[in-house]
Scaffold this motif. Structure first.
Motif, PDB file in Angstrom:
ATOM      1  N   GLY A  50      50.389  37.707  32.651  1.00  0.00           N
ATOM      2  CA  GLY A  50      50.488  38.380  33.943  1.00  0.00           C
ATOM      3  C   GLY A  50      51.917  38.798  34.281  1.00  0.00           C
ATOM      4  O   GLY A  50      52.135  39.688  35.102  1.00  0.00           O
ATOM      5  N   HIS A  51      52.885  38.154  33.636  1.00  0.00           N
ATOM      6  CA  HIS A  51      54.289  38.534  33.840  1.00  0.00           C
ATOM      7  C   HIS A  51      54.612  39.862  33.155  1.00  0.00           C
ATOM      8  O   HIS A  51      55.622  40.484  33.440  1.00  0.00           O
ATOM      9  N   ILE A  52      53.761  40.264  32.209  1.00  0.00           N
ATOM     10  CA  ILE A  52      54.014  41.476  31.423  1.00  0.00           C
ATOM     11  C   ILE A  52      53.107  42.619  31.883  1.00  0.00           C
ATOM     12  O   ILE A  52      53.562  43.683  32.255  1.00  0.00           O
ATOM     13  N   GLY A  53      51.796  42.385  31.844  1.00  0.00           N
ATOM     14  CA  GLY A  53      50.832  43.428  32.211  1.00  0.00           C
ATOM     15  C   GLY A  53      50.280  44.129  30.985  1.00  0.00           C
ATOM     16  O   GLY A  53      51.012  44.552  30.113  1.00  0.00           O
ATOM     17  N   ASP A  54      48.952  44.220  30.948  1.00  0.00           N
ATOM     18  CA  ASP A  54      48.246  44.834  29.816  1.00  0.00           C
ATOM     19  C   ASP A  54      48.271  46.361  29.950  1.00  0.00           C
ATOM     20  O   ASP A  54      47.827  46.893  30.956  1.00  0.00           O
ATOM     21  N   PRO A  55      48.772  47.069  28.929  1.00  0.00           N
ATOM     22  CA  PRO A  55      48.776  48.536  29.021  1.00  0.00           C
ATOM     23  C   PRO A  55      47.409  49.182  28.776  1.00  0.00           C
ATOM     24  O   PRO A  55      47.245  50.371  29.009  1.00  0.00           O
ATOM     25  N   SER A  56      46.417  48.407  28.322  1.00  0.00           N
ATOM     26  CA  SER A  56      45.095  48.980  28.006  1.00  0.00           C
ATOM     27  C   SER A  56      44.494  49.669  29.225  1.00  0.00           C
ATOM     28  O   SER A  56      44.433  49.096  30.304  1.00  0.00           O
ATOM     29  N   GLY A  57      44.037  50.900  29.006  1.00  0.00           N
ATOM     30  CA  GLY A  57      43.373  51.631  30.076  1.00  0.00           C
ATOM     31  C   GLY A  57      44.280  52.042  31.215  1.00  0.00           C
ATOM     32  O   GLY A  57      43.818  52.455  32.272  1.00  0.00           O
ATOM     33  N   ARG A  58      45.587  51.928  31.016  1.00  0.00           N
ATOM     34  CA  ARG A  58      46.533  52.256  32.091  1.00  0.00           C
ATOM     35  C   ARG A  58      47.311  53.519  31.750  1.00  0.00           C
ATOM     36  O   ARG A  58      47.646  53.747  30.598  1.00  0.00           O
ATOM     37  N   THR A  59      47.604  54.303  32.771  1.00  0.00           N
ATOM     38  CA  THR A  59      48.462  55.471  32.556  1.00  0.00           C
ATOM     39  C   THR A  59      49.866  55.196  33.087  1.00  0.00           C
ATOM     40  O   THR A  59      50.774  55.966  32.885  1.00  0.00           O
ATOM     41  N   ASP A  60      50.010  54.074  33.788  1.00  0.00           N
ATOM     42  CA  ASP A  60      51.329  53.722  34.314  1.00  0.00           C
ATOM     43  C   ASP A  60      51.574  52.232  34.100  1.00  0.00           C
ATOM     44  O   ASP A  60      50.691  51.492  33.713  1.00  0.00           O
ATOM     45  N   MET A  61      52.799  51.798  34.369  1.00  0.00           N
ATOM     46  CA  MET A  61      53.137  50.391  34.167  1.00  0.00           C
ATOM     47  C   MET A  61      52.704  49.578  35.387  1.00  0.00           C
ATOM     48  O   MET A  61      52.758  50.061  36.510  1.00  0.00           O
ATOM     49  N   ARG A  62      52.237  48.359  35.153  1.00  0.00           N
ATOM     50  CA  ARG A  62      51.804  47.521  36.261  1.00  0.00           C
ATOM     51  C   ARG A  62      53.002  47.026  37.082  1.00  0.00           C
ATOM     52  O   ARG A  62      54.107  46.907  36.575  1.00  0.00           O
ATOM     53  N   GLN A  63      52.697  46.689  38.342  1.00  0.00           N
ATOM     54  CA  GLN A  63      53.734  46.119  39.207  1.00  0.00           C
ATOM     55  C   GLN A  63      54.098  44.714  38.718  1.00  0.00           C
ATOM     56  O   GLN A  63      53.240  43.957  38.299  1.00  0.00           O
ATOM     57  N   MET A  64      55.366  44.389  38.780  1.00  0.00           N
ATOM     58  CA  MET A  64      55.798  43.030  38.425  1.00  0.00           C
ATOM     59  C   MET A  64      55.423  42.062  39.560  1.00  0.00           C
ATOM     60  O   MET A  64      55.540  42.408  40.730  1.00  0.00           O
ATOM     61  N   MET A  65      54.972  40.871  39.204  1.00  0.00           N
ATOM     62  CA  MET A  65      54.583  39.886  40.219  1.00  0.00           C
ATOM     63  C   MET A  65      55.418  38.624  40.090  1.00  0.00           C
ATOM     64  O   MET A  65      55.857  38.268  39.004  1.00  0.00           O
ATOM     65  N   THR A  66      55.607  37.942  41.215  1.00  0.00           N
ATOM     66  CA  THR A  66      56.348  36.674  41.182  1.00  0.00           C
ATOM     67  C   THR A  66      55.427  35.573  40.652  1.00  0.00           C
ATOM     68  O   THR A  66      54.195  35.712  40.675  1.00  0.00           O
ATOM     69  N   GLU A  67      56.024  34.470  40.238  1.00  0.00           N
ATOM     70  CA  GLU A  67      55.249  33.345  39.710  1.00  0.00           C
ATOM     71  C   GLU A  67      54.305  32.769  40.763  1.00  0.00           C
ATOM     72  O   GLU A  67      53.171  32.384  40.460  1.00  0.00           O
ATOM     73  N   GLU A  68      54.780  32.747  42.038  1.00  0.00           N
ATOM     74  CA  GLU A  68      53.949  32.207  43.122  1.00  0.00           C
ATOM     75  C   GLU A  68      52.676  33.040  43.291  1.00  0.00           C
ATOM     76  O   GLU A  68      51.581  32.490  43.430  1.00  0.00           O
ATOM     77  N   ILE A  69      52.847  34.368  43.253  1.00  0.00           N
ATOM     78  CA  ILE A  69      51.678  35.258  43.414  1.00  0.00           C
ATOM     79  C   ILE A  69      50.716  35.074  42.241  1.00  0.00           C
ATOM     80  O   ILE A  69      49.503  34.966  42.415  1.00  0.00           O
ATOM     81  N   ILE A  70      51.270  35.012  41.037  1.00  0.00           N
ATOM     82  CA  ILE A  70      50.440  34.836  39.832  1.00  0.00           C
ATOM     83  C   ILE A  70      49.637  33.544  39.917  1.00  0.00           C
ATOM     84  O   ILE A  70      48.425  33.522  39.676  1.00  0.00           O
ATOM     85  N   ASN A  71      50.298  32.447  40.307  1.00  0.00           N
ATOM     86  CA  ASN A  71      49.616  31.147  40.396  1.00  0.00           C
ATOM     87  C   ASN A  71      48.539  31.148  41.484  1.00  0.00           C
ATOM     88  O   ASN A  71      47.456  30.591  41.305  1.00  0.00           O
ATOM     89  N   HIS A  72      48.849  31.799  42.616  1.00  0.00           N
ATOM     90  CA  HIS A  72      47.868  31.895  43.703  1.00  0.00           C
ATOM     91  C   HIS A  72      46.635  32.663  43.232  1.00  0.00           C
ATOM     92  O   HIS A  72      45.491  32.257  43.476  1.00  0.00           O
ATOM     93  N   ASN A  73      46.862  33.764  42.539  1.00  0.00           N
ATOM     94  CA  ASN A  73      45.753  34.588  42.042  1.00  0.00           C
ATOM     95  C   ASN A  73      44.887  33.809  41.055  1.00  0.00           C
ATOM     96  O   ASN A  73      43.652  33.910  41.077  1.00  0.00           O
ATOM     97  N   CYS A  74      45.535  33.017  40.194  1.00  0.00           N
ATOM     98  CA  CYS A  74      44.790  32.198  39.218  1.00  0.00           C
ATOM     99  C   CYS A  74      43.856  31.217  39.931  1.00  0.00           C
ATOM    100  O   CYS A  74      42.708  31.002  39.517  1.00  0.00           O
ATOM    101  N   GLU A  75      44.347  30.618  41.017  1.00  0.00           N
ATOM    102  CA  GLU A  75      43.534  29.663  41.800  1.00  0.00           C
ATOM    103  C   GLU A  75      42.313  30.359  42.398  1.00  0.00           C
ATOM    104  O   GLU A  75      41.212  29.820  42.408  1.00  0.00           O
ATOM    105  N   CYS A  76      42.520  31.568  42.899  1.00  0.00           N
ATOM    106  CA  CYS A  76      41.416  32.334  43.502  1.00  0.00           C
ATOM    107  C   CYS A  76      40.340  32.640  42.454  1.00  0.00           C
ATOM    108  O   CYS A  76      39.138  32.595  42.747  1.00  0.00           O
ATOM    109  N   PHE A  77      40.779  32.930  41.232  1.00  0.00           N
ATOM    110  CA  PHE A  77      39.839  33.252  40.152  1.00  0.00           C
ATOM    111  C   PHE A  77      38.902  32.079  39.862  1.00  0.00           C
ATOM    112  O   PHE A  77      37.715  32.258  39.656  1.00  0.00           O
TER     113      PHE A  77
END
Length: 406
Positions: free
Chosen positions: A76-103
Motif C-alpha cells: 500500500g506504500h507503493i500502489g499497484d499500477p495494474s488497471g491505472r492510468t495515473d499514479m496512486r496517492q501516497m498514504m501515511t502508515e496510520e491511514i494504511i493501518n486504519h484501512n486494513c482494520e476496516c477490511f
C-alpha cells in the motif's frame, strides 16, 4: 469433499485464466489447499469490485480450502499500477493501518475467520523491514526487465510514464507469494484478471528460489454487457461500508442493473443454486424485475445482514409502489432550501453529478418534484413544495430522493 470447487467456479463463470488447469482441478478435488487473495488498503472500505473476490473465497472455504486474506500494509506504500492510468496517492502508515482494520470487519461478514479456518495477514510484516540491497540481490536477480515490460499492467502505463516506484510492485507482490508459501504452505494465488502478470511473477519466483510448484488462477472482472466495470455510480464507487453506500442505495444499485446483466450477476455473486438460476434465465419482462429484486436482496443480506436487507427491500417497495415516500428513503437535509434554485437543490442531493446535468434532465422531462414533471430550469424552491414528507425528487423512473429542512 464431494463436489469440486473448481467445477463450481467454472459453472458460475468466475474463472478467467489458470496456470495449470488440470493440475489445479485435481489438487482442489483431492486436498485442502491454502490460497491467498491480496487487498491493497487504498480506501477505508472495500467496494463491489472486491466483493467478487470475497465470493470466490467463500466458495473455496465452503469446499474445505483455507483462505488467506492478505492486506497490503506494505504494498500500500507503493500502489499497484495494474488497471491505472495515473499514479496512486501516497498514504501515511496510520491511514494504511486504519484501512486494513476496516477490511477485516467487512471480510468477516462473508469469510469465517474462526478456528483458523481463514487468516488475515499483513505484508507489512516482511516488506517494511527489507534491506534494499539484499532484496535486489536475492529477489531482483530473478526478474527480467524485458519480460516485465511486456506485462499488460506496465505496457499501458509506459505511454504516460511509469515511475520506478511502481515498477517495483511486481517484485513485491511476487515476494508476498514466496513468503506466504514458506510461512503457511500457501499454494495458490487468486485475483482479478488484471493481476495475471503479477501472479505469474510469484509463481516463477517460488520455482526459482525454492523449487516449489505453486499455482495461479484469475477470475472474470465484474463488467456489464457493454464491457464497463460494474460497481460505479454517478456519485462514485458502490462501497461495502454502510456509511459510504447505505444498505438502501446498495440494494437499489442491484435492482437497477441492466436486464442483460442480471443472470450473470446471480451466477457470479450469489449462492443461489444453479438450477434455480437456470430457470430464471427463461424469465422476461416483469419476471426479470423479480430476478433483480432477488439479486438485490441476496447481495444486501450478504454484505449488510438480513435485518438491513429486509429494511432496504421494504423501503424500495414502498417508494416504488406509487407513494414515492418512505422513512428510510435517501434523504438530504438542507436547512435553507426555500428560495434556493431547484437545480442547486437537485445537485446538492448527489443524485446528479453536477448542476449542468440537473439542467439537462429538467429540459428532457427527466425530473419530477412531488410526483409532477418539473420543467422550469430557472425555478426556485417555494414553501408549497415542502410537503409533510419534504420535497420528493424523482429522477427518471427509478431514483427517488427526499429533501427535508431539519
Amino acid at each position: 469433499m464431494s463436489e469440486n470447487v473448481f467445477d463450481v467456479l467454472k459453472e458460475r463463470g468466475l474463472i478467467a485464466q489458470c496456470t495449470h488447469e488440470e493440475e489445479i482441478r485435481e489438487l482442489l478435488g483431492k486436498e485442502k489447499v491454502t490460497f491467498y487473495i491480496g487487498f491493497d488498503p487504498t480506501a477505508d472500505s472495500l467496494h463491489v469490485g472486491h466483493f467478487l473476490q470475497m465470493i470466490v473465497m467463500r466458495h473455496m472455504q465452503q469446499h474445505g480450502h483455507r483462505p488467506i486474506a492478505l492486506v497490503g500494509g506494505g504494498t500500500g506504500h507503493i500502489g499497484d499500477p495494474s488497471g491505472r492510468t495515473d499514479m496512486r496517492q501516497m498514504m501515511t502508515e496510520e491511514i494504511i493501518n486504519h484501512n486494513c482494520e476496516c477490511f477485516k470487519k467487512q471480510l468477516s461478514r462473508v469469510i469465517d475467520f474462526s478456528d483458523n479456518k481463514a487468516i488475515m495477514v499483513n505484508n507489512a510484516d516482511w516488506l517494511l523491514n527489507l534491506n534494499y540491497v539484499e532484496f535486489l540481490r536475492d529477489i531482483g536477480a530473478h526478474f527480467s526487465v524485458n519480460k516485465m515490460l511486456t506485462a499488460e499492467c506496465f505496457k499501458q502505463r509506459l505511454e504516460k510514464g511509469l515511475s520506478f516506484l511502481e515498477f517495483n510492485y511486481m517484485l513485491m507482490q511476487s515476494y508476498d507469494f514466496l513468503m506466504l508459501n514458506r510461512k503457511y504452505d500457501c499454494r495458490m494465488e487468486l485475483g482479478g484478471d488484471d493481476q495475471w502478470s503479477n501472479i505469474l511473477g510469484g509463481l516463477e519466483l517460488c520455482r526459482r528460489k525454492d523449487n516449489k510448484q505453486v499455482y495461479g488462477m484469475t477470475f472474470t472482472l465484474l463488467t456489464n454487457s457493454e464491457g464497463k466495470k460494474m460497481g460505479k455510480t454517478q456519485s462514485g464507487a458502490v462501497w461495502l461500508d454502510e456509511n459510504k453506500t447505505t444498505p438502501y442505495e446498495f440494494y437499489q444499485y442491484w435492482v437497477n442493473v441492466q436486464d442483460a446483466d442480471v443472470i450473470k450477476c446471480l451466477k457470479m455473486l450469489t449462492f443461489i443454486p444453479m438450477d434455480e438460476i437456470r430457470a430464471m434465465e427463461k424469465w422476461e419482462g416483469a419476471e426479470l424485475n423479480k430476478a433483480k429484486r432477488i439479486l438485490a436482496y441476496e447481495l444486501t443480506k450478504l454484505v449488510h445482514g438480513e435485518t438491513e436487507a429486509d429494511k432496504a427491500k421494504e423501503t424500495s417497495e414502498a417508494v416504488f409502489s406509487g407513494s414515492g415516500v418512505s422513512d428510510d428513503m435517501p434523504t438530504t437535509v438542507i436547512a435553507d432550501v426555500v428560495g434556493m434554485g431547484v437545480l442547486d437543490m437537485i445537485a446538492k442531493t448527489g443524485i446528479v453529478a453536477s448542476k449542468g446535468e440537473a439542467r439537462r434532465l429538467v429540459q428532457q422531462n427527466g425530473i419530477s418534484i412531488n410526483d409532477k414533471k418539473y420543467t422550469d430550469i430557472n425555478g426556485v424552491v417555494t414553501t408549497d413544495m415542502l410537503t409533510d414528507n419534504g420535497v420528493i425528487i424523482k429522477k427518471g423512473k427509478k431514483v427517488f430522493h427526499r429533501v427535508v429542512t431539519d
